[in-house]
Design an enzyme around this catalytic site. Structure first.
Site, short mmCIF file in Angstrom:
data_model
loop_
_atom_site.label_atom_id
_atom_site.label_comp_id
_atom_site.label_asym_id
_atom_site.label_seq_id
_atom_site.Cartn_x
_atom_site.Cartn_y
_atom_site.Cartn_z
CG HIS A 1 6.97 5.17 -14.40
ND1 HIS A 1 7.01 4.07 -13.56
CD2 HIS A 1 5.76 5.75 -14.19
CE1 HIS A 1 5.88 4.01 -12.87
NE2 HIS A 1 5.10 5.02 -13.23
CE LYS B 1 -2.15 10.65 -7.96
NZ LYS B 1 -0.73 10.46 -8.18
CD GLU C 1 -1.64 3.09 -2.78
OE1 GLU C 1 -1.15 4.15 -3.21
OE2 GLU C 1 -1.17 1.98 -3.01
NE ARG D 1 10.03 16.27 15.45
CZ ARG D 1 10.77 17.03 16.24
NH1 ARG D 1 10.59 18.33 16.23
NH2 ARG D 1 11.66 16.49 17.03
CG HIS E 1 1.76 1.51 -11.73
ND1 HIS E 1 0.78 1.97 -12.57
CD2 HIS E 1 2.63 2.54 -11.58
CE1 HIS E 1 1.04 3.24 -12.90
NE2 HIS E 1 2.16 3.60 -12.31
CG HIS F 1 6.23 -0.73 -9.99
ND1 HIS F 1 5.32 -0.57 -8.97
CD2 HIS F 1 6.46 0.51 -10.48
CE1 HIS F 1 5.03 0.72 -8.85
NE2 HIS F 1 5.70 1.39 -9.75
CE LYS G 1 0.87 6.50 -3.23
NZ LYS G 1 0.79 5.36 -4.16
CD GLU H 1 1.48 6.83 -14.65
OE1 GLU H 1 0.35 6.53 -14.21
OE2 GLU H 1 2.51 6.15 -14.39
CG ASN I 1 -0.95 1.27 -7.21
OD1 ASN I 1 -0.26 2.25 -7.47
ND2 ASN I 1 -1.31 0.94 -5.98
NE ARG J 1 -2.67 7.99 -3.72
CZ ARG J 1 -2.03 9.05 -3.32
NH1 ARG J 1 -2.38 9.64 -2.19
NH2 ARG J 1 -1.03 9.56 -4.03
N1 GLY Z 1 0.82 7.17 -8.63
C1 GLY Z 1 -0.15 6.52 -7.82
C2 GLY Z 1 -0.58 7.32 -6.63
O1 GLY Z 1 -0.22 8.47 -6.47
O2 GLY Z 1 -1.29 6.81 -5.80
#
Ligand code: GLY
Length: 362
Positions: free
Chosen positions: A266, A229, A239, A124, A250, A254, A146, A188, A247, A243
């Site tokens: 990417h 960031k 998000e 967990r 993206h 994507h 993430k 990025e 994107n 946040r």
């Molecule tokens: N790569 C976008 C984020 O981490 O929110």
């Protein structure tokens, strides 16, 4: 921290926990001074095979000092999977990892994502430290918590938000980075510069940062990008709103990746996305000079691939983006450089026009 180490430390205060980010050149050699290693009962490092081949001696020396065991990882997207993770969970169990243990992920974004996923799920959730070794992982993947793995139906479908306790950003690892990886990271970092990291934007505009050049400006660019960031994630870890500005590029990016079956990097896909979404932004009110500046930047760093596609294929793939709400394609657009706006709907005709612009431009 040891005062002999030339480094800077940022503490990011997220709502779930705090993350300590140390940035410097050659600091991985001082890992033993950077981590409170005695607080964990077992320490294991998941290391990208490629990185281990290139930096074996340094890695072995530093990990030996903190008594960490090593598990290699062939860091492909294919192996960043839910199925593959089970081998690693078994490894952790057989090596007596408990809830008080630590995992360290050493490698690019695939390795940090995979290690983060293991740490977020094992018993967990256990502590995790990242040592990002690519520019992309330094400025983006390792920051923000993430973590995810792929399943057959799609990329990054299974995952969590699980913040790393420490991130060791050692720009020394960039000296062995292949050109394609530089381009991914640049893409990025330029994204951050366009949506609000004005210090890095200046460095890019003055062409002080260049591919393959691990100099003082690159160091500042990495630091600015990391701080930018981390600051956004501090404001909106999960998000829910701001946040989403990360994107930018993206929505189209994507779809491009998917239409090209992930044969483009990417970074390339996001660069196409940034150009197309900037074109849309210009048509919806962003000053033309801002568009020209973004275009020049992407061209200068050779980030825009010479590709051909069916615009309707791209639009079809955009419908499946997990960022959409109830089937409506949503974009992050720019009011002007440094001023992104989220959740913007765009008429289909304008999306087609912007994609066609890309096709005529490259
Ligand atoms: N790569 C976008 C984020 O981490 O929110």
């Amino acid at each position: 921290m040891d005062s002999k180490i030339n480094s800077e430390t940022i503490v990011a205060h997220y709502s779930s926990k705090q993350s300590t980010i140390t940035i410097g050149h050659g600091i991985f050699n001082f890992l033993v001074c950077l981590l409170p290693y005695s607080k964990w009962d077992v320490i294991g490092a998941i290391i990208s095979d490629r990185v281990y081949l290139l930096h074996r001696q340094t890695i072995d020396d530093s990990l030996q000092e903190i008594n960490a065991c090593i598990k290699g990882y062939d860091d492909t997207e294919y192996n960043k999977s839910y199925a593959y993770a089970e081998n690693y969970f078994n490894y952790l169990l057989h090596n007596q990892f408990s809830r008080k243990s630590l995992l360290i992920g050493i490698g690019g974004g695939v390795t940090t994502d995979f290690t983060g996923y293991l740490a977020s799920s094992y018993m967990r959730g256990i502590d995790v430290v990242y040592v990002p070794t690519t520019l992309l992982a330094m400025v983006d993947a390792s920051i923000g918590g993430k973590v995810a793995v792929n399943i057959e139906a799609g990329k990054n479908i299974i995952g969590h938000f699980h913040q790393p306790d420490y991130i060791i950003v050692d720009t020394g690892f960039l000296t062995t980075l292949p050109v394609e990886e530089w381009q991914c990271g640049m893409s990025e970092a330029i994204k951050h510069a366009i949506i609000g990291d004005s210090s890095s934007l200046n460095l890019f505009l003055k062409r002080e940062v260049s591919i393959g050049n691990v100099n003082e400006s690159l160091y500042h660019c990495v630091k600015n990008s990391v701080c930018f960031k981390a600051n956004i994630v501090e404001q909106d870890e999960f998000e829910k709103n701001i946040r989403s500005i990360l994107n930018y590029g993206h929505t189209v990016g994507h779809a491009i990746e998917s239409v090209f079956h992930y044969t483009l990097s990417h970074g390339e896909a996001v660069a196409v996305g940034m150009l197309v979404e900037s074109y849309i932004s210009m048509k919806m009110g962003m000053p033309q000079e801002d568009f020209e500046l973004i275009k020049e930047l992407l061209l200068y760093y050779k980030l825009l691939p010479n590709i051909s596609f069916s615009t309707s294929d791209i639009i079809d793939h955009m419908q499946y983006d997990k960022k959409n709400i109830k089937g409506t394609i949503l974009f992050v657009l720019l009011e002007k450089l440094g001023k992104p706006v989220i959740g913007k709907e765009v008429p289909g005709t304008l999306i087609t026009e912007a994609l066609n612009y890309y096709l005529t431009m490259v």
